[in-house]
Scaffold this active site. Structure first.
Site, PDB file in Angstrom:
ATOM      1  N   ASP A  64      17.425  -8.482   8.914  1.00 27.89           N
ATOM      2  CA  ASP A  64      17.972  -7.334   8.184  1.00 27.89           C
ATOM      3  C   ASP A  64      19.272  -7.393   7.763  1.00 27.89           C
ATOM      4  O   ASP A  64      20.344  -7.880   8.370  1.00 27.89           O
ATOM      5  CB  ASP A  64      17.887  -6.290   9.511  1.00 27.89           C
ATOM      6  CG  ASP A  64      17.926  -4.956   8.791  1.00 27.89           C
ATOM      7  OD1 ASP A  64      18.307  -4.680   7.919  1.00 27.89           O
ATOM      8  OD2 ASP A  64      17.286  -3.989   9.533  1.00 27.89           O
TER       9      ASP A  64
ATOM     10  N   SER B  52      17.236  -3.226   3.705  1.00 27.22           N
ATOM     11  CA  SER B  52      16.343  -2.663   4.679  1.00 27.22           C
ATOM     12  C   SER B  52      15.578  -1.542   4.223  1.00 27.22           C
ATOM     13  O   SER B  52      14.853  -1.633   3.023  1.00 27.22           O
ATOM     14  CB  SER B  52      17.192  -2.180   6.084  1.00 27.22           C
ATOM     15  OG  SER B  52      16.406  -2.022   7.082  1.00 27.22           O
TER      16      SER B  52
END
Length: 261
Positions: free
Chosen positions: A153, A41
């Site tokens: 993610d 991320s």
């Protein structure tokens, strides 16, 4: 005497992830080489820019000037509220449209396959595309459809991918875990509900997944939230502080690894 390969695993955390940049700045200033980079991320963003040779000071200045409107735009897509187009375009520019294979430092980022729940390591193809998948918060950003997978993610499965550094050949692994902000504040809308839900889930996953690193750096970020880009300088400085405080230990670990080679 052969020198150990140093890996750095940069953790997820939204705006808090800018602390990764402060850590990298100190290591660079101290002449500590990095031979393997992994990130999830926000950590994927910082790590890929570092590996692509983007000037660290310039990244810091850019972070201080950015606002969320510069990075996001709402969309009517069925699978997300926010289009990734602005972020993707910026990443393409900052990484010079390179592929992972072009990087001088072996680099990989982590995403999650929403169809299977499995961790997906992206270490080939366009950097901007891989990073865009790694930071696609489900329900907020539109997922990336790639090779029959629906990627979101990577923090859902591996917030701080230190284990991946080892798999990529690192002898000594430095991990940066930016942690979480306290669970407080009002929940005003659907994005707030989604973000809080993911935050809670990540905390539960982290309890059962230890960070497999030789050194874990945990910047003291207090109540900084994942959306507070307006505190960029403070966050970067906290990363620098924790790196400087642990510098002697880092050098000692490298010396020990060198002696054991």
């Amino acid at each position: 005497m052969p020198k150990p390969k140093v890996g750095i695993a940069l953790g997820a955390g939204g705006a808090r992830g800018l602390a990764n940049l402060g850590v990298l700045q100190v290591l660079h200033e101290e002449g500590i080489p990095i031979h393997v980079v992994t990130g999830t991320s926000a950590g994927a963003v910082i790590g890929s820019l570092y590996s692509a040779g983007t000037d660290l000071a310039m990244i810091g200045r850019l972070a201080e000037e950015l606002e969320w409107d510069d990075l996001t735009s709402f969309t009517l897509a069925r699978k997300g509220l926010v289009s990734p187009d602005k972020i993707h375009s910026m990443l393409r520019v900052l990484t010079k449209d390179q592929d992972f294979e072009d990087l001088p430092i072996p680099t990989a980022v982590v995403a999650t396959d929403l169809l299977t729940g499995q961790e997906v390591v992206v270490d080939s193809g366009p950097i901007a595309l891989g990073v865009r998948a790694s930071l696609a918060i489900p329900g907020v950003f539109v997922p990336l459809e790639l090779d029959g997978r629906l990627l979101v993610d990577g923090a859902l499965v591996n917030r701080v991918p230190a284990d991946l550094c080892h798999k990529m050949g690192a002898d000594v692994v430095i991990a940066v875990d930016v942690g979480w902000a306290p669970l407080r504040g009002r929940i005003r809308n659907l994005p707030d509900v989604i973000m809080r839900t993911i935050d809670v889930l990540q905390r539960q996953v982290a309890q059962h997944k230890s960070i497999q690193a030789d050194i874990v750096l945990e910047p003291e970020l207090g109540n900084v939230t994942i959306t507070q880009l307006n505190r960029a300088r403070e966050i970067i400085d906290k990363g620098r502080e924790v790196a400087l405080a642990n510098l002697a230990n880092i050098k000692r670990q490298l010396e020990l690894a060198c002696m054991s080679k």
